[in-house]
Motif scaffolding. Structure first.
Motif, PDB file in Angstrom:
ATOM      1  N   ARG A 169     -16.421  10.802   4.205  1.00  0.00           N
ATOM      2  CA  ARG A 169     -15.073  10.919   4.765  1.00  0.00           C
ATOM      3  C   ARG A 169     -14.028  10.324   3.829  1.00  0.00           C
ATOM      4  NH1 ARG A 169     -14.525  12.357   9.962  1.00  0.00           N
ATOM      5  NH2 ARG A 169     -12.721  11.036  10.324  1.00  0.00           N
ATOM      6  N   MET A 170     -14.393   9.314   3.059  1.00  0.00           N
ATOM      7  CA  MET A 170     -13.464   8.788   2.050  1.00  0.00           C
ATOM      8  C   MET A 170     -13.309   9.772   0.898  1.00  0.00           C
ATOM      9  SD  MET A 170     -14.036   4.665   1.824  1.00  0.00           S
ATOM     10  CE  MET A 170     -15.823   4.658   1.656  1.00  0.00           C
ATOM     11  N   LEU A 171     -14.412  10.366   0.462  1.00  0.00           N
ATOM     12  CA  LEU A 171     -14.350  11.301  -0.663  1.00  0.00           C
ATOM     13  C   LEU A 171     -13.597  12.583  -0.306  1.00  0.00           C
ATOM     14  CD1 LEU A 171     -17.977  10.944  -2.090  1.00  0.00           C
ATOM     15  CD2 LEU A 171     -15.863   9.998  -3.041  1.00  0.00           C
ATOM     16  N   THR A 172     -13.581  12.934   0.964  1.00  0.00           N
ATOM     17  CA  THR A 172     -12.856  14.135   1.388  1.00  0.00           C
ATOM     18  C   THR A 172     -11.415  13.826   1.801  1.00  0.00           C
ATOM     19  OG1 THR A 172     -13.774  13.864   3.612  1.00  0.00           O
ATOM     20  CG2 THR A 172     -14.933  15.360   2.131  1.00  0.00           C
ATOM     21  N   SER A 173     -10.994  12.571   1.628  1.00  0.00           N
ATOM     22  CA  SER A 173      -9.632  12.087   1.935  1.00  0.00           C
ATOM     23  C   SER A 173      -9.362  11.994   3.427  1.00  0.00           C
ATOM     24  CB  SER A 173      -8.550  12.954   1.263  1.00  0.00           C
ATOM     25  OG  SER A 173      -8.310  14.151   1.964  1.00  0.00           O
ATOM     26  N   LEU A 174     -10.376  12.073   4.268  1.00  0.00           N
ATOM     27  CA  LEU A 174     -10.187  11.935   5.710  1.00  0.00           C
ATOM     28  C   LEU A 174     -10.101  10.472   6.136  1.00  0.00           C
ATOM     29  CD1 LEU A 174     -12.716  14.636   6.970  1.00  0.00           C
ATOM     30  CD2 LEU A 174     -10.236  14.830   6.783  1.00  0.00           C
ATOM     31  N   LEU A 175     -10.563   9.587   5.282  1.00  0.00           N
ATOM     32  CA  LEU A 175     -10.568   8.162   5.583  1.00  0.00           C
ATOM     33  C   LEU A 175     -10.115   7.422   4.335  1.00  0.00           C
ATOM     34  CD1 LEU A 175     -11.432   6.395   8.028  1.00  0.00           C
ATOM     35  CD2 LEU A 175     -13.664   6.162   6.941  1.00  0.00           C
ATOM     36  N   ARG A 176      -9.152   6.549   4.495  1.00  0.00           N
ATOM     37  CA  ARG A 176      -8.600   5.839   3.344  1.00  0.00           C
ATOM     38  C   ARG A 176      -9.488   4.653   2.973  1.00  0.00           C
ATOM     39  NH1 ARG A 176      -3.680   5.880   0.894  1.00  0.00           N
ATOM     40  NH2 ARG A 176      -3.089   4.012  -0.294  1.00  0.00           N
ATOM     41  N   PRO A 177      -9.917   4.549   1.708  1.00  0.00           N
ATOM     42  CA  PRO A 177     -10.736   3.410   1.296  1.00  0.00           C
ATOM     43  C   PRO A 177      -9.982   2.091   1.432  1.00  0.00           C
ATOM     44  CG  PRO A 177     -10.781   5.163  -0.358  1.00  0.00           C
ATOM     45  CD  PRO A 177      -9.696   5.505   0.612  1.00  0.00           C
ATOM     46  N   THR A 178     -10.708   1.037   1.754  1.00  0.00           N
ATOM     47  CA  THR A 178     -10.127  -0.299   1.757  1.00  0.00           C
ATOM     48  C   THR A 178      -9.923  -0.791   0.338  1.00  0.00           C
ATOM     49  OG1 THR A 178     -11.293  -0.752   3.830  1.00  0.00           O
ATOM     50  CG2 THR A 178     -10.423  -2.656   2.623  1.00  0.00           C
ATOM     51  N   ALA A 179     -10.840  -0.416  -0.562  1.00  0.00           N
ATOM     52  CA  ALA A 179     -10.754  -0.794  -1.974  1.00  0.00           C
ATOM     53  C   ALA A 179     -11.530   0.227  -2.788  1.00  0.00           C
ATOM     54  CB  ALA A 179     -11.320  -2.199  -2.196  1.00  0.00           C
ATOM     55  N   GLY A 180     -11.288   0.205  -4.105  1.00  0.00           N
ATOM     56  CA  GLY A 180     -11.992   1.113  -5.002  1.00  0.00           C
ATOM     57  C   GLY A 180     -11.198   2.367  -5.284  1.00  0.00           C
ATOM     58  N   THR A 181     -11.736   3.202  -6.156  1.00  0.00           N
ATOM     59  CA  THR A 181     -11.075   4.445  -6.554  1.00  0.00           C
ATOM     60  C   THR A 181     -12.066   5.601  -6.482  1.00  0.00           C
ATOM     61  OG1 THR A 181     -11.654   4.137  -8.900  1.00  0.00           O
ATOM     62  CG2 THR A 181      -9.547   3.204  -8.141  1.00  0.00           C
ATOM     63  N   ALA A 182     -11.527   6.805  -6.336  1.00  0.00           N
ATOM     64  CA  ALA A 182     -12.375   8.001  -6.339  1.00  0.00           C
ATOM     65  C   ALA A 182     -11.551   9.206  -6.746  1.00  0.00           C
ATOM     66  CB  ALA A 182     -12.998   8.227  -4.964  1.00  0.00           C
ATOM     67  N   THR A 183     -12.105  10.024  -7.607  1.00  0.00           N
ATOM     68  CA  THR A 183     -11.528  11.328  -7.922  1.00  0.00           C
ATOM     69  C   THR A 183     -12.533  12.394  -7.516  1.00  0.00           C
ATOM     70  OG1 THR A 183     -12.400  11.267 -10.197  1.00  0.00           O
ATOM     71  CG2 THR A 183     -10.150  10.468  -9.850  1.00  0.00           C
ATOM     72  N   VAL A 184     -12.014  13.456  -6.919  1.00  0.00           N
ATOM     73  CA  VAL A 184     -12.842  14.561  -6.450  1.00  0.00           C
ATOM     74  C   VAL A 184     -12.229  15.854  -6.972  1.00  0.00           C
ATOM     75  CG1 VAL A 184     -13.630  15.835  -4.423  1.00  0.00           C
ATOM     76  CG2 VAL A 184     -13.620  13.336  -4.393  1.00  0.00           C
ATOM     77  N   ALA A 185     -13.036  16.647  -7.652  1.00  0.00           N
ATOM     78  CA  ALA A 185     -12.563  17.886  -8.277  1.00  0.00           C
ATOM     79  C   ALA A 185     -11.378  17.616  -9.205  1.00  0.00           C
ATOM     80  CB  ALA A 185     -12.188  18.919  -7.219  1.00  0.00           C
ATOM     81  N   GLY A 186     -11.359  16.415  -9.792  1.00  0.00           N
ATOM     82  CA  GLY A 186     -10.333  16.065 -10.765  1.00  0.00           C
ATOM     83  C   GLY A 186      -9.083  15.445 -10.193  1.00  0.00           C
ATOM     84  N   PHE A 187      -9.046  15.189  -8.882  1.00  0.00           N
ATOM     85  CA  PHE A 187      -7.839  14.653  -8.252  1.00  0.00           C
ATOM     86  C   PHE A 187      -8.157  13.368  -7.487  1.00  0.00           C
ATOM     87  CE2 PHE A 187      -7.038  19.124  -8.914  1.00  0.00           C
ATOM     88  CZ  PHE A 187      -5.742  19.135  -9.425  1.00  0.00           C
ATOM     89  N   ASP A 188      -7.177  12.482  -7.434  1.00  0.00           N
ATOM     90  CA  ASP A 188      -7.340  11.176  -6.808  1.00  0.00           C
ATOM     91  C   ASP A 188      -7.252  11.314  -5.292  1.00  0.00           C
ATOM     92  OD1 ASP A 188      -6.417   8.498  -5.704  1.00  0.00           O
ATOM     93  OD2 ASP A 188      -6.751   7.962  -7.795  1.00  0.00           O
ATOM     94  N   VAL A 189      -8.244  10.769  -4.570  1.00  0.00           N
ATOM     95  CA  VAL A 189      -8.269  10.920  -3.117  1.00  0.00           C
ATOM     96  C   VAL A 189      -7.149  10.142  -2.443  1.00  0.00           C
ATOM     97  CG1 VAL A 189     -10.753  11.373  -3.044  1.00  0.00           C
ATOM     98  CG2 VAL A 189      -9.922   9.029  -2.807  1.00  0.00           C
ATOM     99  N   LEU A 190      -6.626   9.109  -3.107  1.00  0.00           N
ATOM    100  CA  LEU A 190      -5.563   8.300  -2.511  1.00  0.00           C
ATOM    101  C   LEU A 190      -4.188   8.897  -2.753  1.00  0.00           C
ATOM    102  CD1 LEU A 190      -6.783   4.678  -3.360  1.00  0.00           C
ATOM    103  CD2 LEU A 190      -6.598   5.705  -1.093  1.00  0.00           C
ATOM    104  N   THR A 191      -3.930   9.321  -3.986  1.00  0.00           N
ATOM    105  CA  THR A 191      -2.582   9.782  -4.336  1.00  0.00           C
ATOM    106  C   THR A 191      -2.419  11.305  -4.310  1.00  0.00           C
ATOM    107  OG1 THR A 191      -3.123   9.799  -6.700  1.00  0.00           O
ATOM    108  CG2 THR A 191      -2.245   7.745  -5.777  1.00  0.00           C
ATOM    109  N   GLN A 192      -3.550  12.037  -4.291  1.00  0.00           N
ATOM    110  CA  GLN A 192      -3.472  13.506  -4.312  1.00  0.00           C
ATOM    111  C   GLN A 192      -4.405  14.125  -3.264  1.00  0.00           C
ATOM    112  OE1 GLN A 192      -4.572  13.316  -8.553  1.00  0.00           O
ATOM    113  NE2 GLN A 192      -2.782  14.619  -8.965  1.00  0.00           N
ATOM    114  N   PRO A 193      -4.328  13.664  -2.026  1.00  0.00           N
ATOM    115  CA  PRO A 193      -5.274  14.174  -1.017  1.00  0.00           C
ATOM    116  C   PRO A 193      -5.156  15.672  -0.767  1.00  0.00           C
ATOM    117  CG  PRO A 193      -3.498  12.927   0.022  1.00  0.00           C
ATOM    118  CD  PRO A 193      -3.375  12.694  -1.449  1.00  0.00           C
ATOM    119  N   ASP A 194      -3.929  16.224  -0.841  1.00  0.00           N
ATOM    120  CA  ASP A 194      -3.768  17.660  -0.612  1.00  0.00           C
ATOM    121  C   ASP A 194      -4.486  18.475  -1.681  1.00  0.00           C
ATOM    122  OD1 ASP A 194      -2.267  17.033   1.572  1.00  0.00           O
ATOM    123  OD2 ASP A 194      -0.327  17.501   0.659  1.00  0.00           O
TER     124      ASP A 194
END
Length: 326
Positions: A49-74
């Motif tokens: 759910r964090m990797l799919t941007s449905l849940l915001r991580p408390t800490a850490g970073t993740a990019t999925v398909a080249g985009f940041d889950v925190l700043t580029q969820p769309d």
């Protein structure tokens, strides 16, 4: 396709802090099929759910398909498919309408959505069900519809959160046949959580074991079994007039160095039973049977149980994934 560093999620439940995910690192290459294994509450679904941007991580970073889950969820959501544990389609809606609506959610042009719906309907054996309501479908049909809906935007990455839970063995096999055929055609990357060890063992190129919100092992199924579990070879030997102890001693003297442990017992029928632990059970048996016969010992039966992923998890955590699934 997926890059996570120190991914963490904590919750507050009844004024107590719950650490659901504790600093997970994860790397998934394009085209891989990676399986998450772990007991209930290990953090598998929370991670997805964090990797799919449905849940915001408390800490850490993740990019999925080249985009940041925190700043580029769309941007992330536009490029993934997500099959959750529950049914996605509305029970009162018709099959074709749900597929077309899913296409609209992703701004797929109507002609393209109609063509895509026809393709997934054929691929997942939903033909003839287009005008049926979701509530009238069988469990296997609903699950195939869920996967079909997750593919309407032709995602580069598909998340599958326990996709076959609750299906009978035939429906499970049928669904996986469709998913793997699709993967072979498209080269799609897949990230899977499951309690079914046979699925992970036979289909995943890599397995990530999670316990208490942490990754405890990450390797191919065969590498995990070689490193963390042994095959079990059971030999039943006829007792000689000199007694069970003499038979067992002669048999032990013939065991190769690859046998790491031996358990000895006498069956109710009086046979000597030896359980051998080794990393290469199938290869060990033929020469060992020849050596035993050559020394005058009579082998009444032989059984080889190869190491399983459940053995791996049991040895690493003290718990059984099969029991958790049950």
């Amino acid at each position: 396709m997926v890059e996570a560093r120190g991914l963490t999620k904590t919750f507050t439940r009844k004024k107590e802090l719950v650490e659901a995910v504790r600093g997970i690192d994860l790397h998934v290459d394009a085209g891989e099929l990676v399986a998450f294994l772990g007991p209930n509450g290990a953090g598998k679904s929370t991670t997805l759910r964090m990797l799919t941007s449905l849940l915001r991580p408390t800490a850490g970073t993740a990019t999925v398909a080249g985009f940041d889950v925190l700043t580029q969820p769309d941007e992330v959501r536009a490029r993934i498919g997500y099959i959750g544990q529950g049914n996605a389609a509305g029970h009162s809606y018709r099959v074709l309408d749900e597929l077309l609506n899913q296409g609209r959610f992703y701004s797929v042009p109507k002609p393209t959505a109609q063509q895509r719906a026809a393709e997934v309907i054929e691929a997942f054996e939903l033909s003839g069900l287009e005008k049926r309501t979701v509530a009238s479908l069988s469990g296997g049909q609903r699950r195939r519809l869920d996967v079909a809906m997750g593919l309407m935007n032709q995602p580069a990455l598909l998340f599958l959160d326990e996709p076959t839970t609750g299906l009978d063995p035939h429906a499970r096999a049928n669904l996986w046949q469709h998913i793997l055929a699709l993967r072979e055609q498209t080269g799609m990357t897949m990230l899977l959580t499951t309690h079914y060890l046979d699925e992970a063992d036979s289909m995943a190129e890599r397995i990530v074991l999670i316990d208490h919100g942490e990754v405890i092992a990450d390797a191919t199924p065969e590498a995990l079994k070689r490193q963390y579990a042994d095959d079990a070879v059971t030999l039943s030997l006829a007792t000689s007039p000199t007694g069970a102890g003499e038979v067992a001693g002669r048999a032990r003297a013939l065991l190769p160095d690859s046998v790491t442990d031996v358990t000895e017992s006498v069956t109710p029928a009086g046979a000597v039973e030896l359980v051998l632990r080794t990393a290469n059970g199938p290869e060990l048996v033929p020469p060992l049977l020849g050596a035993l016969a050559g020394s005058g010992l009579t082998v009444q039966s032989t059984d080889v149980r190869q190491a399983s992923l459940d053995d791996v998890f049991l040895n690493l955590t003290g718990r059984s994934l099969r029991e958790e699934a049950a």
